[in-house]
Design a protein around this motif. Structure first.
Motif, PDB file in Angstrom:
ATOM      1  N   ASP A 155       0.847  -1.188   0.000  1.00 21.11           N
ATOM      2  CA  ASP A 155       0.000   0.000   0.000  1.00 21.11           C
ATOM      3  C   ASP A 155       0.885   1.241   0.000  1.00 21.11           C
ATOM      4  O   ASP A 155       1.952   1.262   0.626  1.00 21.11           O
ATOM      5  N   GLY A 156       0.443   2.291  -0.690  1.00 25.93           N
ATOM      6  CA  GLY A 156       1.234   3.507  -0.744  1.00 25.93           C
ATOM      7  C   GLY A 156       0.448   4.647  -1.353  1.00 25.93           C
ATOM      8  O   GLY A 156      -0.781   4.592  -1.447  1.00 25.93           O
ATOM      9  N   ALA A 157       1.171   5.663  -1.783  1.00 30.39           N
ATOM     10  CA  ALA A 157       0.561   6.823  -2.413  1.00 30.39           C
ATOM     11  C   ALA A 157       1.366   7.203  -3.649  1.00 30.39           C
ATOM     12  O   ALA A 157       2.588   6.997  -3.700  1.00 30.39           O
ATOM     13  N   VAL A 158       0.667   7.741  -4.648  1.00 27.07           N
ATOM     14  CA  VAL A 158       1.342   8.181  -5.871  1.00 27.07           C
ATOM     15  C   VAL A 158       2.276   9.330  -5.508  1.00 27.07           C
ATOM     16  O   VAL A 158       1.849  10.350  -4.975  1.00 27.07           O
ATOM     17  N   GLU A 159       3.562   9.151  -5.807  1.00 31.01           N
ATOM     18  CA  GLU A 159       4.556  10.159  -5.443  1.00 31.01           C
ATOM     19  C   GLU A 159       4.842  11.114  -6.581  1.00 31.01           C
ATOM     20  O   GLU A 159       5.082  12.302  -6.364  1.00 31.01           O
ATOM     21  N   SER A 160       4.833  10.593  -7.796  1.00 29.97           N
ATOM     22  CA  SER A 160       5.167  11.448  -8.938  1.00 29.97           C
ATOM     23  C   SER A 160       4.193  11.201 -10.078  1.00 29.97           C
ATOM     24  O   SER A 160       3.826  10.055 -10.362  1.00 29.97           O
ATOM     25  N   GLY A 161       3.784  12.282 -10.751  1.00 25.65           N
ATOM     26  CA  GLY A 161       2.917  12.153 -11.912  1.00 25.65           C
ATOM     27  C   GLY A 161       1.548  11.618 -11.565  1.00 25.65           C
ATOM     28  O   GLY A 161       1.028  11.803 -10.468  1.00 25.65           O
ATOM     29  N   ARG A 162       0.964  10.926 -12.533  1.00 25.01           N
ATOM     30  CA  ARG A 162      -0.352  10.328 -12.370  1.00 25.01           C
ATOM     31  C   ARG A 162      -0.234   8.831 -12.616  1.00 25.01           C
ATOM     32  O   ARG A 162       0.671   8.374 -13.307  1.00 25.01           O
ATOM     33  N   ALA A 163      -1.174   8.084 -12.053  1.00 31.00           N
ATOM     34  CA  ALA A 163      -1.137   6.626 -12.196  1.00 31.00           C
ATOM     35  C   ALA A 163      -2.460   6.129 -12.760  1.00 31.00           C
ATOM     36  O   ALA A 163      -3.532   6.616 -12.381  1.00 31.00           O
ATOM     37  N   LEU A 170      -9.114  -6.977  -7.738  1.00 29.43           N
ATOM     38  CA  LEU A 170      -9.541  -6.712  -6.372  1.00 29.43           C
ATOM     39  C   LEU A 170     -11.014  -6.373  -6.269  1.00 29.43           C
ATOM     40  O   LEU A 170     -11.680  -6.739  -5.304  1.00 29.43           O
ATOM     41  N   THR A 171     -11.517  -5.645  -7.249  1.00 33.22           N
ATOM     42  CA  THR A 171     -12.875  -5.104  -7.144  1.00 33.22           C
ATOM     43  C   THR A 171     -13.847  -5.622  -8.184  1.00 33.22           C
ATOM     44  O   THR A 171     -15.056  -5.456  -8.039  1.00 33.22           O
ATOM     45  N   GLY A 172     -13.356  -6.231  -9.271  1.00 34.02           N
ATOM     46  CA  GLY A 172     -14.240  -6.666 -10.346  1.00 34.02           C
ATOM     47  C   GLY A 172     -14.542  -5.568 -11.338  1.00 34.02           C
ATOM     48  O   GLY A 172     -15.204  -5.808 -12.359  1.00 34.02           O
ATOM     49  N   GLU A 173     -14.083  -4.314 -11.067  1.00 35.97           N
ATOM     50  CA  GLU A 173     -14.314  -3.204 -11.984  1.00 35.97           C
ATOM     51  C   GLU A 173     -13.403  -3.348 -13.192  1.00 35.97           C
ATOM     52  O   GLU A 173     -12.188  -3.457 -13.060  1.00 35.97           O
ATOM     53  N   SER A 174     -13.983  -3.326 -14.391  1.00 33.04           N
ATOM     54  CA  SER A 174     -13.192  -3.570 -15.598  1.00 33.04           C
ATOM     55  C   SER A 174     -12.422  -2.341 -16.056  1.00 33.04           C
ATOM     56  O   SER A 174     -11.402  -2.469 -16.726  1.00 33.04           O
ATOM     57  N   MET A 175     -12.903  -1.136 -15.700  1.00 26.36           N
ATOM     58  CA  MET A 175     -12.253   0.087 -16.155  1.00 26.36           C
ATOM     59  C   MET A 175     -11.130   0.500 -15.208  1.00 26.36           C
ATOM     60  O   MET A 175     -11.309   0.506 -13.994  1.00 26.36           O
ATOM     61  N   PRO A 176      -9.943   0.847 -15.764  1.00 27.84           N
ATOM     62  CA  PRO A 176      -8.844   1.322 -14.916  1.00 27.84           C
ATOM     63  C   PRO A 176      -9.216   2.614 -14.212  1.00 27.84           C
ATOM     64  O   PRO A 176     -10.056   3.388 -14.663  1.00 27.84           O
ATOM     65  N   VAL A 177      -8.564   2.862 -13.070  1.00 27.85           N
ATOM     66  CA  VAL A 177      -8.812   4.043 -12.259  1.00 27.85           C
ATOM     67  C   VAL A 177      -7.600   4.962 -12.343  1.00 27.85           C
ATOM     68  O   VAL A 177      -6.462   4.515 -12.200  1.00 27.85           O
TER      69      VAL A 177
END
Length: 614
Positions: A155-163, A170-177
């Motif tokens: 577990d962490g946080a985005v440090e640089s740019g966008r992800a 994990l969730t069954g959601e097909s679209m990336p976040v």
């Protein structure tokens, strides 16, 4: 000597039975019927020996199942010279065992996929270069490189740019976040975009994915009440089978009829369909982000009629947010936030931390507060950039600011008003609220659609706050200002209306989660006590994920019962036909195995479940 794995052992037994049957048929066709009998018997004996060993092992563990019928049918067929029938039973039994094993592997696919994706190493920035280190060496604060296609190891946080993250496993959601800098990343997510840096916030052992893996491993070792029920009924079925075989022999005087009755009952769909259907349900629920800790809670989840839900962090987001900033002086809203957040850096109160987080999200550089004095539950005083500042409840602030009380705007449902004074003057109010989770109304409607009879809210908050937050929601009752033991009593008292499910996320919810027929914890990163006490864990903090879990559980149980009913019914019809002389032993064996294959395939229909509420 290295023993064969269970799968290879099953394949070996099937090969022996198949070779024995085919070779015997070849010899019989060539006119060597006597030799064919020996070959058929030779193919049966290893299967029978392995079966007897398995029966002895089960009896030592206190299990009495229908494998005894298979052993009796093969033994009786060999004793009375029906070697071909014995060979067919041996082939079908070994084939059915392998098919059952394959079906369970297929049914566990989603959970197995979660386990197979566990990262073993991580790439970290160290002294100006990249190093590949074992996952256990990653510590909070380390900077990790997450390349395209990599799985976030902690577990962490985005440090640089966008992800851009694929969380479907994990969730069954097909679209990336898409996540911005500073937003939290769940371990187990796959990087579907460009390379980015991740600042670790947890040890690997304490991260989301590690918790999920532990829960999955526990789920795979479970045994459901319906499976145990099948074990108990197998004793009754065994007695009926032996009685019917004995009566067929007694009245007809033909022992072959008894043999036919035994082989047509081998093995029973009762012990095949139930575990396959329930394990398939566990796997399918995991696909939608609902981790059920075993077949027992899955079967219980299918019967739930009452849901008790906690408020803070469950029905609501659990994180106070700024709704509005009302300035009563020349200060702008941003300036008010600057003073309030600067001072609140010295407090751990959830409201104070929410004000600080809001300022940081707006890019404010907050000064270090001095002369801090906090009154627990009331407010905090101190100095910011040479100014005396007071933040807290209105009575607290007014008592220190020594100025006239001024009206503040009408608050939203369940809102908290934070007053701010600078240099002895009240300068305005900040309205904070813990909002309902998005989709809560639709979630409650979905529960009614699938047959939930009672929905109650249980919270430790004040009644006025609970009533304001839940105004307009379709609830059957509201219980406020409850202690943890009072939540337990509520769960126990509601059992008179049917099986009860408790949904919560905090340490105070853990006793009630354990007391309920099914306890549901919010999020794999939630409080460890609640996740440990719960039977079901929602892998993401989305309450509506519970709906597909409920639908899948109900369909799994329905298909299991359907398979058992059809399978047992057809078996009894076949046994009656065999007892009356209409089925020869070979025909009975083939018929029974066709039934077994049919019920297993029917049980696997659970894997095709597409919940309406997903």
């Amino acid at each position: 000597m290295k023993l064969l794995s269970p799968d290879r052992w099953n394949v070996a037994l099937l090969a022996i039975a198949l070779i024995g049957l085919v070779s015997g048929i070849g010899l019989w066709a060539a006119g060597y019927s006597g030799l064919a009998d020996y070959v058929w018997a030779g193919g049966v004996i290893p299967i029978l020996a392995a079966l007897i060993v398995e029966i002895i092992r089960s009896l030592r563990q206190g299990d009495l199942g229908l494998d005894i019928v298979a052993a009796l049918s093969m033994s009786a067929a060999l004793f009375f010279g029906e070697t071909l029938a014995a060979a067919v039973v041996a082939l079908m039994y070994s084939g059915g065992t392998l098919l059952e094993s394959f079906a369970e592997v297929r049914a566990r696919r989603e959970m197995s996929d979660l386990l197979s994706r566990v990262p073993r190493t991580a790439t970290i920035h160290h002294n100006g270069k990249l190093e590949e280190v074992p996952l256990d060496d990653v510590a909070p604060g380390d900077l990790l490189l997450i390349r395209q296609g990599d799985i976030a190891p902690v577990d962490g946080a985005v440090e640089s740019g966008r992800a851009l993250l694929d969380q479907s496993a994990l969730t069954g959601e097909s679209m990336p976040v898409r996540l911005e800098q500073g937003q939290a990343v769940m371990s187990g997510s796959t990087n579907a975009g460009e390379t980015f840096d991740l600042r670790a916030t947890h040890l690997a052992a304490n991260s989301t994915y590690a918790g999920i893996v532990r829960l999955v491993e526990a789920a795979q070792k479970s045994k459901a009440p319906m499976v145990r029920l099948a074990d108990r009924y197998s004793l009754l079925f065994l007695a009926v089978t032996i009685a019917m075989a004995t009566l067929a022999w007694w009245f007809s005087g033909d022992p072959i009829r008894a043999v036919a009755v035994l082989v047509v009952a081998t093995p029973c769909p009762l012990i095949l369909a139930v575990p396959v259907a329930l394990v398939a349900g566990l796997s399918r629920a995991a696909h939608y982000g609902v981790l059920i800790k075993g077949a027992k809670p899955l079967e219980a989840l299918a019967r739930i009629e009452t849901m008790i839900v906690d408020k803070t962090g469950t029905l609501t987001e659990g994180r106070p947010k700024i709704v509005s900033i009302d300035a009563l002086s020349d200060l702008t809203p941003d300036e008010m936030l600057f003073f309030a957040a600067g001072l609140d850096q010295g407090s751990k109160h959830p409201v104070a931390q929410a004000i600080v987080a809001s300022a940081q999200q707006r890019g404010m550089h907050l000064p270090v507060p001095t002369d801090l004095v906090e009154t627990p539950g009331e407010g905090i005083t101190g100095r910011i950039d040479g100014h005396d500042v007071v933040v807290g409840g209105e009575d607290f602030v007014m008592g220190l600011a020594e100025c006239a009380r001024m009206d503040h705007p009408a608050r939203s449902n369940g809102a908290v008003i934070v007053a701010l004074a600078v240099d002895g003057q009240l300068v305005g109010h900040i309205e904070m609220a813990d909002a309902l989770r998005s989709g809560t109304i639709a979630f409650l409607k979905g529960l009614r659609r699938i047959g939930m009879k009672r929905i109650l809210l249980a919270t430790g908050d004040r009644l006025s706050v609970a009533e304001a937050v839940t105004d307009g929601l379709d609830l059957d009752g509201l219980r406020a200002e409850l202690t943890p033991d009072q939540k337990v009593l509520l769960v126990l008292s509601e059992r008179k209306n049917g099986p009860v499910m408790m949904v919560g996320d905090g340490v105070n919810d853990a006793p009630a989660l354990a007391a309920a027929d099914v306890g549901v914890a919010m999020g794999a990163r939630g409080t460890a006590a609640s996740a440990e006490a719960a039977d079901v864990v929602l892998l993401v903090d989305q309450l509506d994920r519970l709906l597909p879990g409920l639908e899948i559980a109900r369909r799994s149980r329905r298909i299991a019962l359907e398979s058992v009913g059809i399978g047992i019914g057809l078996s009894f019809v076949g046994m009656i036909a065999a007892a009356l002389g209409y089925l020869a032993p070979v025909q009975g064996a083939v018929l029974q195995e066709v039934i077994d294959v049919a019920v297993i395939l029917n049980a696997l229909r659970v894997l095709n479940t597409v919940p309406l509420e997903a």
